[in-house]
Write an enzyme that holds these catalytic residues in place. Sequence first.
Site, PDB file in Angstrom:
ATOM      1  N   LYS A 176      40.177   1.977  -6.918  1.00  0.00           N
ATOM      2  CA  LYS A 176      41.026   3.166  -7.030  1.00  0.00           C
ATOM      3  C   LYS A 176      40.151   4.419  -7.014  1.00  0.00           C
ATOM      4  O   LYS A 176      39.541   4.792  -8.021  1.00  0.00           O
ATOM      5  CB  LYS A 176      41.847   3.159  -8.328  1.00  0.00           C
ATOM      6  CG  LYS A 176      42.941   4.228  -8.270  1.00  0.00           C
ATOM      7  CD  LYS A 176      43.469   4.679  -9.594  1.00  0.00           C
ATOM      8  CE  LYS A 176      42.631   5.716 -10.256  1.00  0.00           C
ATOM      9  NZ  LYS A 176      42.485   6.997  -9.512  1.00  0.00           N
ATOM     10  N   GLY A 228      33.859   8.185 -14.990  1.00  0.00           N
ATOM     11  CA  GLY A 228      34.725   9.356 -15.172  1.00  0.00           C
ATOM     12  C   GLY A 228      34.429  10.008 -16.504  1.00  0.00           C
ATOM     13  O   GLY A 228      33.323   9.879 -17.047  1.00  0.00           O
ATOM     14  N   SER A 229      35.430  10.699 -17.032  1.00  0.00           N
ATOM     15  CA  SER A 229      35.212  11.467 -18.261  1.00  0.00           C
ATOM     16  C   SER A 229      35.154  10.543 -19.478  1.00  0.00           C
ATOM     17  O   SER A 229      35.700   9.437 -19.474  1.00  0.00           O
ATOM     18  CB  SER A 229      36.357  12.459 -18.429  1.00  0.00           C
ATOM     19  OG  SER A 229      37.578  11.748 -18.523  1.00  0.00           O
ATOM     20  N   GLY A 233      37.296   7.294 -20.578  1.00  0.00           N
ATOM     21  CA  GLY A 233      36.503   6.100 -20.860  1.00  0.00           C
ATOM     22  C   GLY A 233      36.878   5.472 -22.200  1.00  0.00           C
ATOM     23  O   GLY A 233      36.941   4.244 -22.330  1.00  0.00           O
ATOM     24  N   CYS A 284      27.359  14.485 -13.406  1.00  0.00           N
ATOM     25  CA  CYS A 284      27.272  14.002 -14.787  1.00  0.00           C
ATOM     26  C   CYS A 284      25.856  14.157 -15.343  1.00  0.00           C
ATOM     27  O   CYS A 284      25.666  14.343 -16.530  1.00  0.00           O
ATOM     28  CB  CYS A 284      27.687  12.540 -14.846  1.00  0.00           C
ATOM     29  SG  CYS A 284      26.747  11.508 -13.702  1.00  0.00           S
TER      30      CYS A 284
HETATM   31  P1  NAD Z   1      38.521  11.532 -15.053  1.00  0.00           P
HETATM   32  O1  NAD Z   1      38.120  10.641 -16.157  1.00  0.00           O
HETATM   33  O2  NAD Z   1      39.642  12.469 -15.281  1.00  0.00           O
HETATM   34  O3  NAD Z   1      38.933  10.656 -13.752  1.00  0.00           O
HETATM   35  C1  NAD Z   1      38.060   9.749 -13.154  1.00  0.00           C
HETATM   36  C2  NAD Z   1      38.854   8.670 -12.440  1.00  0.00           C
HETATM   37  O4  NAD Z   1      39.564   7.884 -13.398  1.00  0.00           O
HETATM   38  C3  NAD Z   1      39.921   9.176 -11.478  1.00  0.00           C
HETATM   39  O5  NAD Z   1      40.047   8.242 -10.423  1.00  0.00           O
HETATM   40  C4  NAD Z   1      41.179   9.161 -12.343  1.00  0.00           C
HETATM   41  O6  NAD Z   1      42.357   9.071 -11.574  1.00  0.00           O
HETATM   42  C5  NAD Z   1      40.960   7.922 -13.172  1.00  0.00           C
HETATM   43  N1  NAD Z   1      41.539   7.900 -14.509  1.00  0.00           N
HETATM   44  C6  NAD Z   1      41.606   8.921 -15.403  1.00  0.00           C
HETATM   45  N2  NAD Z   1      42.152   8.481 -16.568  1.00  0.00           N
HETATM   46  C7  NAD Z   1      42.396   7.155 -16.400  1.00  0.00           C
HETATM   47  C8  NAD Z   1      42.951   6.131 -17.243  1.00  0.00           C
HETATM   48  N3  NAD Z   1      43.339   6.392 -18.503  1.00  0.00           N
HETATM   49  N4  NAD Z   1      43.065   4.884 -16.749  1.00  0.00           N
HETATM   50  C9  NAD Z   1      42.652   4.597 -15.493  1.00  0.00           C
HETATM   51  N5  NAD Z   1      42.141   5.522 -14.641  1.00  0.00           N
HETATM   52  C10 NAD Z   1      42.014   6.787 -15.097  1.00  0.00           C
HETATM   53  O7  NAD Z   1      37.194  12.279 -14.606  1.00  0.00           O
HETATM   54  P2  NAD Z   1      37.028  13.513 -13.602  1.00  0.00           P
HETATM   55  O8  NAD Z   1      37.225  14.749 -14.356  1.00  0.00           O
HETATM   56  O9  NAD Z   1      37.810  13.290 -12.368  1.00  0.00           O
HETATM   57  O10 NAD Z   1      35.476  13.301 -13.218  1.00  0.00           O
HETATM   58  C11 NAD Z   1      34.454  13.962 -13.818  1.00  0.00           C
HETATM   59  C12 NAD Z   1      33.868  13.153 -14.966  1.00  0.00           C
HETATM   60  O11 NAD Z   1      33.176  11.999 -14.463  1.00  0.00           O
HETATM   61  C13 NAD Z   1      32.821  13.944 -15.721  1.00  0.00           C
HETATM   62  O12 NAD Z   1      32.981  13.740 -17.094  1.00  0.00           O
HETATM   63  C14 NAD Z   1      31.513  13.345 -15.235  1.00  0.00           C
HETATM   64  O13 NAD Z   1      30.433  13.525 -16.109  1.00  0.00           O
HETATM   65  C15 NAD Z   1      31.885  11.915 -15.064  1.00  0.00           C
HETATM   66  N6  NAD Z   1      30.930  11.213 -14.188  1.00  0.00           N
HETATM   67  C16 NAD Z   1      30.063  10.306 -14.737  1.00  0.00           C
HETATM   68  C17 NAD Z   1      29.115   9.666 -13.940  1.00  0.00           C
HETATM   69  C18 NAD Z   1      28.150   8.669 -14.517  1.00  0.00           C
HETATM   70  O14 NAD Z   1      27.550   7.928 -13.737  1.00  0.00           O
HETATM   71  N7  NAD Z   1      27.960   8.613 -15.812  1.00  0.00           N
HETATM   72  C19 NAD Z   1      29.069   9.951 -12.571  1.00  0.00           C
HETATM   73  C20 NAD Z   1      29.961  10.880 -12.052  1.00  0.00           C
HETATM   74  C21 NAD Z   1      30.891  11.507 -12.876  1.00  0.00           C
END
Ligand code: NAD
Length: 485
Positions: A176, A228-229, A233, A284
Amino acid sequence: MKSYDRLYIGGEWVEPSSSSTIDVVSPTTEEVIGRVPEAKDADIDRAVASAKDAFEHGPWPRMTPSERAAVLSKAAEAIRNDMQDIAELISNEMGSPVSWGLLAQVLAPTMILDYYAGLGSTFEFDTVKDGLLGPVMVTKEPVGVVAAITPWNVPLFLAAAKLAPALLSGSTVVFKPAPETPLDANLLAEILETAGLPKGVLSVVPAGREVGEHLVNHPAVNKVSFTGSSVAGKKIGAACGANLKRFSLELGGKSAAILLDDVNLAEALPLMMPNAIMNNGEACISLTRILAPRHRYQEVTEALVDQMQGMKVGDALDPATEVGPLVAERQRDRVENYIKIGQDEGAKIALGGGRPEGLDRGWFVEPTVFVDVDNSMRIAQEEIFGPVLSVIPYDSDDDAVSIANDSDYGLCGGVFTADNDRGLGVARRVRTGTYMVNSSTPIDFSSPFGGYKESGMGREFGEDGLELFLEKKTINLPAGYTPTV
Ligand code: NAD
């Protein structure tokens, strides 16, 4: 305009379950540049069923690791043959400067695919040894149906970081991507299919978070690999924990660069700056807190401002651009809100803070440097995800380490000094999963990468990244029997 009217499910382009679509909008022009069907719960159910069937009955888990690796190698080669177009596609989706994107958004994924293809012939999936009570075989088996969920900021890179090891393991995948970047995800499906991935092994289901939750909670998913965030997470970790489902999390960061008091700025800044506001600050691992010795604070700030004000802001597709637009209007609102919060908290703007002149279309923010920042301020504690740096003074090495560690996050960091031994000493004391000593390389694809504290659980890349998709089984053998492995 790149349009799809079908979803890639189980190795076929199929009718979506609803007429709902996602528009992909260029952050530079604010124009629609692509459209894909939006996956709904019914599409997820179909994708998971297909992945389960392919895992239980299909050829993929039963092929040798080397056979699976050959598919990854072919996919890497196909991407390398089309680097410029793919870099432009991704820049069009999310605003990454194309010159940076060529390396980080396109070349890096090929390196990841090649690295895991290489493990296909060197990784020991089976080992036989003398156990305490007799001969033992330890075999590492694919985890099963994997849900891979990624954000938009380095979309192909993160897809490769999950799909390459998951596929090498013999697992099947429902991927996804973020709704902002579905086009490169569909392209990856096409590339993997052409490279020989059997039907059923991969599905791509572009959708938002509610549908993502449905995927995470699906009982037939064995493992969730999420980037993701930290907020999302935590929810995903809790949902997986409730069902004892395997999960790994790559989350946010608020990393610190420590400039020690002996630093030569002319040598250090060229190493540090590419990681400070890489990808428009939407990374990130960005080094967004710059820790400067108090007696050199002014000098550091001036040097930083000097570097940042020379950066070319503009169209993501212009090869000269160093800072492009943010991914979406809501992201620009978020960054501008943090700039206001920083001022309200008492920090001062040494550079930027507004929108660049002459760029009336597109979601641009000026490269911004905050000074007089205290580490307790929200701009020093929370992830801004834009081209905004905070310069924080410190009094001693101990003080610098404790400021760097005074964070809920623990993803990355760096130290810059004339003395490598002193730098390594600092590196050992900072609580993060990856670190740089006088280096500009934050991630080595053959070594573990991930976060301490709220920056994640588990490690991607290296053999650790493959282990995330393997279950270990111990088989006790009769005395005198040595199987060939
Ligand atoms: P986000 O968490 O809002 O979304 C990320 C992904 O998860 C999207 O595909 C979203 O649709 C999905 N998602 C969101 N909530 C979900 C849930 N409850 N269940 C299932 N899927 C869900 O993050 P964002 O704002 O789009 O991305 C930026 C974040 O990602 C920042 O915090 C960044 O630091 C982090 N990030 C981390 C790394 C790493 O390797 N540690 C790499 C890139 C980005």
